[in-house]
Structures are given as structure tokens and as C-alpha cells.
Design a protein around this motif. Structure first.
Motif: not given
Length: 258
Positions: A36-43, A45-54, A60-69
Motif C-alpha cells: 500500500r503506497v502513499f505517494m508524497h509530492d508537491l500539490p 505536481s502530477p501526483g494525482a494523475e500518476v497515482a491514478a495511472q499506476i 487496484t487502488e493501492r496508490i494514494t497521492f499525499l500532497p505536501g511540501d
């Protein structure tokens, strides 16, 4: 506690800089391995899109984007503590996020220097401090710090960046000693030149000259990919490396043999 298909408890990991070239490969590899992966990156960033693609590729829904600085250490500490409480602990921390500051010594501002240390190394300390407390309660865990070939020297105009990566080496070794009795392993991966978007600033119309320079330095005469780094990270968080801690694993094709 949620379990994987083979009945084992699902392990949870936090990866900083998860939306970048190396981070995406690391998050994808861990996700495909059942983490279960929490992907932390800048708000921004393309984190939400990258997480959705993975997630779509994994089915599955194992990746969650976690925005932050990472530059805001107080907010980072609060966010990590909240995540740990909500998830009942984090098994794996990959301190991958960072900025690559370039400039001659007399041209670097104090703000640029401090930002580099804060984002590249102080944030790793904060996350290690917070999340290792939960790892103790879980009976163990793994921390991997992403360093760089730059630390080996040989480059001008990289003092703040090299200094921040040197701090990560010290953090790796000191944490490995202190946390070892709690079955928490701490290691580092030191990549060589990996083709990512961050590398683009070193070439304009053609990367052929850069490729020639890199291949001349390497013993292996081919360019690496982010997956090479992700595979090294996965090895260090897996049971295959259960007796390895305090180690800096060089993934640079033999560029640095120190």
C-alpha cells in the motif's frame, strides 16, 4: 489488518518525491509487489494523475497521492503523524524527494542553501523520527534514503546538493545503529546518472554529448533507467536483505567504486 492475496498483512510505505522519475518507478514497483503506497509530492505536481495511472495499470487502488511540501517541516511532521495514526503505522519509508541546486559557491544565496538542506535532508530526519516510532510498535520496518553519485566529488557548482546528500549518508548510518535493536533496517541507494526530467537541464537540443560523458565514466557502457533504482530500493526493503543495514548501495554502472 488488511491482507494480501497470499494471506500476509499488507505492508504500507511512504515515498517522497513520488511523482518524479525515480519516485514513480519506486511507487510502481512497490505497488506491483503488493504494498500500500502513499505517494508524497508537491500539490502542484502530477501526483494525482500518476497515482491514478499506476492504479489503473495494477488493477487496484493501492496508490494514494499525499500532497505536501517537504520544505515545511512542521506541516510535514503533522502530516506524517496523522498518516501513522490513521494507518496504524507505516512499514517502509523511502526518502526520495529532493531538489538539485546548481551554482558556484559565491553565487549561492543563504535561502537557496537552506532550502536544499531542508528539503533534501532535514525532511528525511523528520519523517524518520516520526515514522520509526510506529515501526517499533509494528516490530520492525525499513527506511531507504536516496543519495547521489554527486557525493563522490568531481563536480563544480554542486556544494549545497552534495552537502545535503552527505547528511543523508550520516543519517543512514546513525539511524541504522540506533534503530537496529528494534528490527528497523536503514540503508541508502546512491544512483548514478539516471535519465529523468531532472537530467534535461544538462542538455539542450541533443543529449548525445551528455551520454558520451556518462558512458565514459561508467564501467558498464549503457544508460540506466529509473527501474534500476527502483529494483535496488525494493531489494533493500524486502526480506532478501534482512541482514543488511547501514549500507550505501551504489547503482551507477561502476562509475564510483569507493
Amino acid at each position: 489488518m488488511k491482507e494480501t492475496n497470499d494471506g500476509r498483512p499488507e505492508k504500507k510505505c511512504l515515498v517522497t518525491g513520488g511523482a518524479g522519475g525515480l519516485g514513480t518507478a519506486i511507487c510502481t514497483t512497490l505497488c506491483m509487489a503488493g504494498y500500500r503506497v502513499f505517494m508524497h509530492d508537491l500539490p502542484a505536481s502530477p501526483g494525482a494523475e500518476v497515482a491514478a495511472q499506476i492504479n489503473a495499470a495494477a488493477g487496484t487502488e493501492r496508490i494514494t497521492f499525499l500532497p505536501g511540501d517537504l520544505a515545511d517541516l512542521d506541516a510535514l511532521r503533522q502530516r506524517a503523524a496523522r498518516l501513522q495514526e490513521e494507518e496504524g503505522g507505516i512499514d517502509v519509508l523511502v526518502n526520495n524527494g529532493g531538489i538539485d541546486t546548481i551554482g558556484e559557491l559565491d553565487g549561492i544565496t543563504l535561502h537557496e542553501f537552506q532550502d536544499t538542506q531542508t528539503i533534501n535532508s532535514s525532511a528525511a530526519f523528520v519523517l524518520s523520527q516520526v515514522l520509526s516510532a510506529g515501526m517499533r510498535q509494528l516490530g520492525g520496518g525499513q527506511i531507504v534514503n536516496i543519495m547521489s553519485i554527486i557525493l563522490s566529488g568531481g563536480w563544480n557548482a554542486r556544494v549545497p546538493y552534495a552537502m545535503s546528500k552527505g547528511s543523508l549518508l550520516g543519517l543512514t548510518r546513525a539511524l541504522a545503529r540506533e534503530l537496529g535493536p528494534y528490527n528497523i533496517r536503514v540503508n541508502a541507494v546512491s544512483p548514478g546518472a539516471i535519465p529523468t526530467n531532472m537530467e534535461r537541464k544538462f542538455w539542450t537540443d541533443s543529449r548525445e554529448e551528455l551520454d558520451r560523458f556518462i558512458l565514459d565514466k561508467q564501467a558498464l557502457k549503457f544508460r540506466a533507467t529509473p527501474q534500476d533504482v527502483a529494483d535496488a530500493v525494493f531489494f533493500l526493503v524486502s526480506d532478501q536483505s534482512r541482514f543488511i543495514t547501514g549500507h550505501e548501495l551504489h547503482v551507477n554502472g561502476g562509475w564510483y567504486m569507493g
